[in-house]
Design a protein around this motif. Structure first.
Motif, short mmCIF file in Angstrom:
data_model
loop_
_atom_site.label_atom_id
_atom_site.label_comp_id
_atom_site.label_asym_id
_atom_site.label_seq_id
_atom_site.Cartn_x
_atom_site.Cartn_y
_atom_site.Cartn_z
N TYR A 274 -32.28 -7.11 -55.45
CA TYR A 274 -33.19 -5.96 -55.48
C TYR A 274 -33.42 -5.46 -56.90
O TYR A 274 -34.50 -4.95 -57.22
CB TYR A 274 -32.64 -4.85 -54.59
CG TYR A 274 -32.80 -5.13 -53.12
CD1 TYR A 274 -34.07 -5.16 -52.55
CD2 TYR A 274 -31.70 -5.39 -52.30
CE1 TYR A 274 -34.25 -5.44 -51.19
CE2 TYR A 274 -31.86 -5.67 -50.95
CZ TYR A 274 -33.14 -5.69 -50.41
OH TYR A 274 -33.32 -5.97 -49.08
N ARG A 279 -36.31 -2.71 -57.56
CA ARG A 279 -36.01 -1.72 -56.52
C ARG A 279 -34.62 -1.15 -56.78
O ARG A 279 -33.64 -1.46 -56.11
CB ARG A 279 -36.11 -2.37 -55.14
CG ARG A 279 -37.52 -2.83 -54.80
CD ARG A 279 -37.60 -3.52 -53.46
NE ARG A 279 -37.11 -2.68 -52.37
CZ ARG A 279 -37.07 -3.06 -51.09
NH1 ARG A 279 -37.52 -4.28 -50.77
NH2 ARG A 279 -36.60 -2.27 -50.16
N THR A 282 -32.53 0.79 -53.96
CA THR A 282 -31.86 -0.10 -52.99
C THR A 282 -30.75 -0.89 -53.66
O THR A 282 -29.66 -1.07 -53.09
CB THR A 282 -32.89 -1.07 -52.37
OG1 THR A 282 -33.95 -0.32 -51.79
CG2 THR A 282 -32.23 -1.94 -51.30
N SER A 283 -31.00 -1.35 -54.86
CA SER A 283 -29.97 -2.08 -55.61
C SER A 283 -28.72 -1.22 -55.78
O SER A 283 -27.59 -1.69 -55.59
CB SER A 283 -30.53 -2.48 -56.98
OG SER A 283 -29.56 -3.14 -57.75
#
Length: 356
Positions: A274, A279, A282-283
């Motif tokens: 991610y 992102r 989310t990561s």
């Protein structure tokens, strides 16, 4: 009190053999050394410690050589070490005590095998290995390379460690890969375990396509050990990333959860997936999950940096991208608790200080 036969196979180990034997000689009752073709002073060094020195013609089969050494043992338990292993003093004291207290019903004693260290001598790769086996049970080594003794019977998981200490850094050896390639050429089917370790050797040599093929073949067999299945998913994700097969990365990492609870390294690789996509929110969630996991009790390979340092340093990076500099500082200091001398930690401190 139980007795121990130390059974070793050696070839051209004059630089390390004495160091190994000095570290363990006070805890064993017999030393058996099988030489597979030394041309240096290995045999002369061995004879300083034992008269039980035997020659064995090398046939590209580590199990055959180890089984030959085991066949010479006369004590209650057989123990193995490689010539470039060291038995730490703390482990030596524990082994001396274990000789007095071990339940005679125990068939196998395992120990942690620390095979790689960082610049500050901190462990970065470890596994659990069979180390003592009851002689009367007739245990035999299997597989010509990456050989093992199946963990069958009454097993005692000890906290003793063996340290693998090469004296000098060497390039990647082609020996194991060549053994597997010759097996492949022979037309004899590789067992699932052999497929797994062949895939690892191929990966270590940068043969990514072939490595991915054998990892996939291993998983498709559905006959692998749980820990090898999980590690295969992790290694496959690395192969896919190098090969640019990005659509396969997330599914194979999520597949690892089918075998057991999430492992920190696989959660981190999902975090990287991610992160590469930008992102960061989310990561961050996946790196935080990795930081909260404790896989140190697994019997498989333990990649120590994934247990604290890597997820926290990556959480810091994600927080910076999200403009959460207070959170970034918190995670950076957590990473520092694992590796205070890390250049990344120091660089992050400087950056975060400038942002205040």
């Amino acid at each position: 009190m139980l007795t121990i036969s130390l059974c070793m196979i050696v070839k051209n180990e004059e630089s390390v053999l004495a160091r190994c034997l000095e570290s363990i000689k006070d805890a064993v009752d017999e030393i058996i050394i099988v030489d597979t073709g030394s041309t240096d002073n290995t045999k002369e060094i061995a004879l300083r410690y034992t008269g039980k020195l035997y020659d064995f013609e090398w046939i590209d089969d580590f199990s055959a050589a180890r089984n030959e050494a085991f066949s010479k043992a006369t004590m209650d338990y057989q123990m193995w070490l490689d010539a470039d292993d060291v038995f730490p003093e703390e482990s030596l004291n524990k082994l001396l005590e274990l000789k007095k207290t071990l339940d005679p019903g125990v068939d196998i004693v395992t120990m942690k095998y620390i095979t790689h260290f960082d610049e500050q001598d901190r462990p970065v790769l470890a596994s659990t290995r069979e180390r003592l086996t009851k002689r009367e049970k007739g245990y035999l080594w299997t597989d010509p390379v990456h050989e093992c003794i199946p963990l069958i019977g009454n097993i005692f998981y000890s906290d003793m460690e063996v340290h693998h200490r090469k004296q000098k850094k060497e390039g990647v050896s082609h020996r194991n890969l060549n053994i597997y390639m010759n097996l492949e050429k022979s037309g004899k089917p590789l067992s699932p375990r052999q497929q797994y370790y062949y895939a690892r050797e191929l990966k270590d040599h940068g043969l990514w396509i072939n490595s991915a093929y054998y990892f996939e073949k291993f998983l498709e067999s559905k006959q692998g050990w749980k820990e090898d299945n999980i590690a295969a998913c992790y290694n496959l994700s690395l192969c896919y990333n190098i090969l640019g097969d990005t659509q396969k990365i997330l599914p194979i990492l999520l597949k690892s959860f089918e075998y057991d609870a999430p492992r920190a390294e696989n959660c981190c690789e999902i975090g990287y997936y991610y992160k590469r996509a930008g992102r960061y929110d989310t990561s961050l969630k996946w790196f935080r999950l990795a930081a909260a996991l404790d896989d140190q009790t697994t019997a498989g390979f333990i990649l120590s940096d994934y247990h604290g340092y890597i997820p926290n340093i990556e959480c810091c990076v994600c927080c910076c991208h999200l403009k959460d500099f207070a959170g970034a500082e918190k995670f950076n200091e957590r990473a520092a608790s694992f590796k205070p001398d890390s250049p990344a930690v120091k660089s992050n401190r400087a950056f975060l200080s400038a942002m205040k």
